[in-house]
Design a protein around this motif. Structure first.
Motif, PDB file in Angstrom:
ATOM      1  N   TRP A 105       1.418  57.953 -11.269  1.00 32.52           N
ATOM      2  CA  TRP A 105       2.657  58.341 -11.416  1.00 32.52           C
ATOM      3  C   TRP A 105       3.582  57.478 -10.488  1.00 32.52           C
ATOM      4  O   TRP A 105       4.832  57.538 -10.448  1.00 32.52           O
ATOM      5  CB  TRP A 105       2.847  59.700 -11.330  1.00 32.52           C
ATOM      6  CG  TRP A 105       2.327  60.550 -12.564  1.00 32.52           C
ATOM      7  CD1 TRP A 105       1.404  61.344 -12.570  1.00 32.52           C
ATOM      8  CD2 TRP A 105       3.191  60.799 -13.569  1.00 32.52           C
ATOM      9  NE1 TRP A 105       1.388  61.916 -13.657  1.00 32.52           N
ATOM     10  CE2 TRP A 105       2.503  61.607 -14.677  1.00 32.52           C
ATOM     11  CE3 TRP A 105       4.188  60.178 -14.229  1.00 32.52           C
ATOM     12  CZ2 TRP A 105       2.693  62.107 -15.654  1.00 32.52           C
ATOM     13  CZ3 TRP A 105       4.474  60.339 -15.675  1.00 32.52           C
ATOM     14  CH2 TRP A 105       4.054  61.412 -16.271  1.00 32.52           C
ATOM     15  N   GLY A 106       3.133  56.716  -9.547  1.00 35.02           N
ATOM     16  CA  GLY A 106       3.836  56.020  -8.456  1.00 35.02           C
ATOM     17  C   GLY A 106       4.411  54.828  -9.057  1.00 35.02           C
ATOM     18  O   GLY A 106       4.166  54.483 -10.050  1.00 35.02           O
ATOM     19  N   TYR A 107       5.312  54.266  -8.330  1.00 33.04           N
ATOM     20  CA  TYR A 107       6.309  53.206  -8.682  1.00 33.04           C
ATOM     21  C   TYR A 107       5.448  51.938  -9.224  1.00 33.04           C
ATOM     22  O   TYR A 107       5.821  51.496 -10.223  1.00 33.04           O
ATOM     23  CB  TYR A 107       7.329  52.909  -7.556  1.00 33.04           C
ATOM     24  CG  TYR A 107       8.167  51.875  -7.848  1.00 33.04           C
ATOM     25  CD1 TYR A 107       9.241  51.997  -8.600  1.00 33.04           C
ATOM     26  CD2 TYR A 107       7.789  50.522  -7.368  1.00 33.04           C
ATOM     27  CE1 TYR A 107      10.200  50.972  -8.923  1.00 33.04           C
ATOM     28  CE2 TYR A 107       8.776  49.501  -7.753  1.00 33.04           C
ATOM     29  CZ  TYR A 107       9.825  49.680  -8.425  1.00 33.04           C
ATOM     30  OH  TYR A 107      10.781  48.583  -8.872  1.00 33.04           O
ATOM     31  N   ASP A 108       4.742  51.473  -8.515  1.00 36.91           N
ATOM     32  CA  ASP A 108       4.056  50.390  -8.877  1.00 36.91           C
ATOM     33  C   ASP A 108       2.962  50.644 -10.292  1.00 36.91           C
ATOM     34  O   ASP A 108       3.357  49.514 -11.016  1.00 36.91           O
ATOM     35  CB  ASP A 108       2.903  49.884  -7.747  1.00 36.91           C
ATOM     36  CG  ASP A 108       3.576  49.507  -6.697  1.00 36.91           C
ATOM     37  OD1 ASP A 108       4.817  49.119  -6.615  1.00 36.91           O
ATOM     38  OD2 ASP A 108       2.857  49.569  -5.356  1.00 36.91           O
ATOM     39  N   SER A 109       2.660  51.562 -10.634  1.00 41.42           N
ATOM     40  CA  SER A 109       2.119  51.821 -11.781  1.00 41.42           C
ATOM     41  C   SER A 109       3.038  52.063 -12.957  1.00 41.42           C
ATOM     42  O   SER A 109       2.832  51.260 -13.757  1.00 41.42           O
ATOM     43  CB  SER A 109       1.140  53.142 -11.771  1.00 41.42           C
ATOM     44  OG  SER A 109      -0.033  53.137 -10.870  1.00 41.42           O
ATOM     45  N   VAL A 110       4.060  52.801 -12.477  1.00 38.29           N
ATOM     46  CA  VAL A 110       5.020  52.646 -13.496  1.00 38.29           C
ATOM     47  C   VAL A 110       5.815  51.596 -13.718  1.00 38.29           C
ATOM     48  O   VAL A 110       6.307  50.861 -15.071  1.00 38.29           O
ATOM     49  CB  VAL A 110       6.229  53.887 -13.341  1.00 38.29           C
ATOM     50  CG1 VAL A 110       7.448  53.685 -14.249  1.00 38.29           C
ATOM     51  CG2 VAL A 110       5.600  55.168 -13.444  1.00 38.29           C
ATOM     52  N   LEU A 111       6.262  50.535 -12.866  1.00 36.95           N
ATOM     53  CA  LEU A 111       6.577  49.340 -12.905  1.00 36.95           C
ATOM     54  C   LEU A 111       5.905  48.343 -13.871  1.00 36.95           C
ATOM     55  O   LEU A 111       6.430  47.769 -14.911  1.00 36.95           O
ATOM     56  CB  LEU A 111       6.963  48.772 -11.630  1.00 36.95           C
ATOM     57  CG  LEU A 111       7.411  47.378 -11.536  1.00 36.95           C
ATOM     58  CD1 LEU A 111       8.777  47.087 -12.068  1.00 36.95           C
ATOM     59  CD2 LEU A 111       7.412  46.475 -10.046  1.00 36.95           C
ATOM     60  N   ALA A 112       4.612  48.423 -13.677  1.00 37.27           N
ATOM     61  CA  ALA A 112       3.827  47.654 -14.645  1.00 37.27           C
ATOM     62  C   ALA A 112       3.911  48.039 -16.225  1.00 37.27           C
ATOM     63  O   ALA A 112       3.934  47.155 -16.886  1.00 37.27           O
ATOM     64  CB  ALA A 112       2.361  47.862 -14.006  1.00 37.27           C
ATOM     65  N   ILE A 113       4.202  49.336 -16.464  1.00 34.72           N
ATOM     66  CA  ILE A 113       4.472  49.891 -17.731  1.00 34.72           C
ATOM     67  C   ILE A 113       5.760  49.332 -18.258  1.00 34.72           C
ATOM     68  O   ILE A 113       5.963  48.872 -19.307  1.00 34.72           O
ATOM     69  CB  ILE A 113       4.236  51.325 -17.930  1.00 34.72           C
ATOM     70  CG1 ILE A 113       2.921  51.681 -17.565  1.00 34.72           C
ATOM     71  CG2 ILE A 113       4.543  51.898 -19.260  1.00 34.72           C
ATOM     72  CD1 ILE A 113       2.767  53.098 -17.184  1.00 34.72           C
TER      73      ILE A 113
END
Length: 354
Positions: free
Chosen positions: A177-185
């Motif tokens: 749920w963190g920013y880096d994971s969401v940014l990739a999506i």
């Protein structure tokens, strides 16, 4: 003959209109040839679009009593889930929507978006009177029909800030749920029309552009913001979402002067898949459980009640109001509240509807 991007966009729009029954195959072929396609290519495009219409008509008429996946609600989440699951040709997917296809001018014309509130394209839920609102009842509008909220909203594409996602990861204990994971999506799903950067995606399904109205109020507001220390930014969804914020031009889901909803991005391209069925004007009235697992839905369609099983998974994506409502009507919720309404308790889950 080379075809420019504008002509390609017009062809895509015309193809979509064939799928939605707004123009005939003959009319599409005429538009396509004018746009630079050969007669053979234009005929192929038209056949593909017509096939999507015929496929859905055929699938609805032959509605099965069991699907691998049953998805309730054809809004933003439900459409994406249906599209992604149906990429597996072996998976039979049913997408159920209470509303219709939303083929009306007020949905398609960006300037008319406020007029959708209170129409067949929306639900309007009134809040109870609230003391902190001076005793007023504030209505809450939510999308109804194909596209859900993405069919009636103001079409602004606004990401969350880094701190929001990092807080989610902290609360859940899940780094995905963190920013880096969401940014990739975000990068994966975007088709960003502005300057490329490491924060933006260019090959995704969702067409994102800067607002093109050039309203004189915009630069005036940016100058006013700068005068009180709020910096200007060229990309509100880029590096700004990692910093202290800024003032910039809104980004929108508008393509060729028309709303580009999640249905445009994910559903229409999937309509020709034989394993996808979209059932509109159908209200789910109950969920059936086998043990602690949801295995079927009961729904009203064409004046009759039907029961449809989900052999693999049942997905509820009916919105933040209708989803808990459906759960509670099915006996899933706070047992004390359910008993007060004479609803048989199937699962005591006190957080439902709270």
């Amino acid at each position: 003959m080379a075809i420019d991007q504008f002509s390609l966009d017009m062809l895509a729009l015309a193809e979509e209109n064939v799928m939605r029954g707004k123009i005939t195959r003959r009319e599409f072929i005429r538009v396509a040839i004018a746009g630079g396609l050969s007669f053979a290519s234009a005929s192929s495009f038209a056949a593909n679009a017509a096939n999507a219409v015929a496929n859905q008509s055929r699938n609805v008429k032959a509605l099965s009593r069991r699907y691998d996946y049953v998805i309730v609600g054809a809004g933003t989440a439900g459409i994406v889930v249906a599209s992604r699951l149906s990429e597996n040709p072996a998976a039979k997917v049913l997408l159920i929507e209470a509303g219709g296809w939303n083929e009306v001018k007020s949905v398609e014309d960006p300037a008319l978006w406020p007029t959708n509130i209170g129409t067949a394209a929306s639900y309007v839920y009134p809040y109870v009177k609230a003391a902190h609102c001076n005793g007023r009842t504030i209505p809450l509008a939510m999308g109804r029909g194909i596209g859900g909220g993405s069919a009636i909203n103001a079409m602004v594409w606004a990401r969350g800030h880094r701190e929001n996602f990092e807080k989610w990861a902290e609360l859940t204990g899940d780094s995905s749920w963190g920013y880096d994971s969401v940014l990739a999506i975000y990068r994966k799903i975007e088709n960003w029309q502005g300057d490329p950067s490491r924060w933006r995606g260019e090959r995704g399904e969702i067409f994102v552009d800067k607002d093109r109205h050039n309203n004189p109020i915009v630069p005036a507001m940016m100058r006013a913001a700068a005068s009180v220390g709020i910096p200007s930014t060229d990309d509100l969804n880029g590096q700004t979402m990692e910093e202290d914020g800024g003032c910039g031009v809104a980004q929108t889901l508008i393509k060729d002067g028309r709303r580009y909803s999640i249905a445009n991005a994910y559903l229409y391209p999937a309509l020709s898949r034989p394993n996808v069925t979209v059932l509109t004007d159908s209200t789910v009235i109950g969920i059936e459980l086998t043990g602690d697992r949801a295995t079927a839905v009961r729904l009203l369609h064409a004046g009759a009640e039907k029961r449809i099983e989900a052999s693999t998974e049942l997905v509820l994506s009916a919105g933040s109001v209708a989803t808990p409502k459906l759960l509670m009507l099915s006996g899933i919720g706070d047992s004390e509240d359910l008993r007060k309404l004479d609803i048989r308790v199937a699962v005591h889950s006190p957080n439902v509807g709270r």
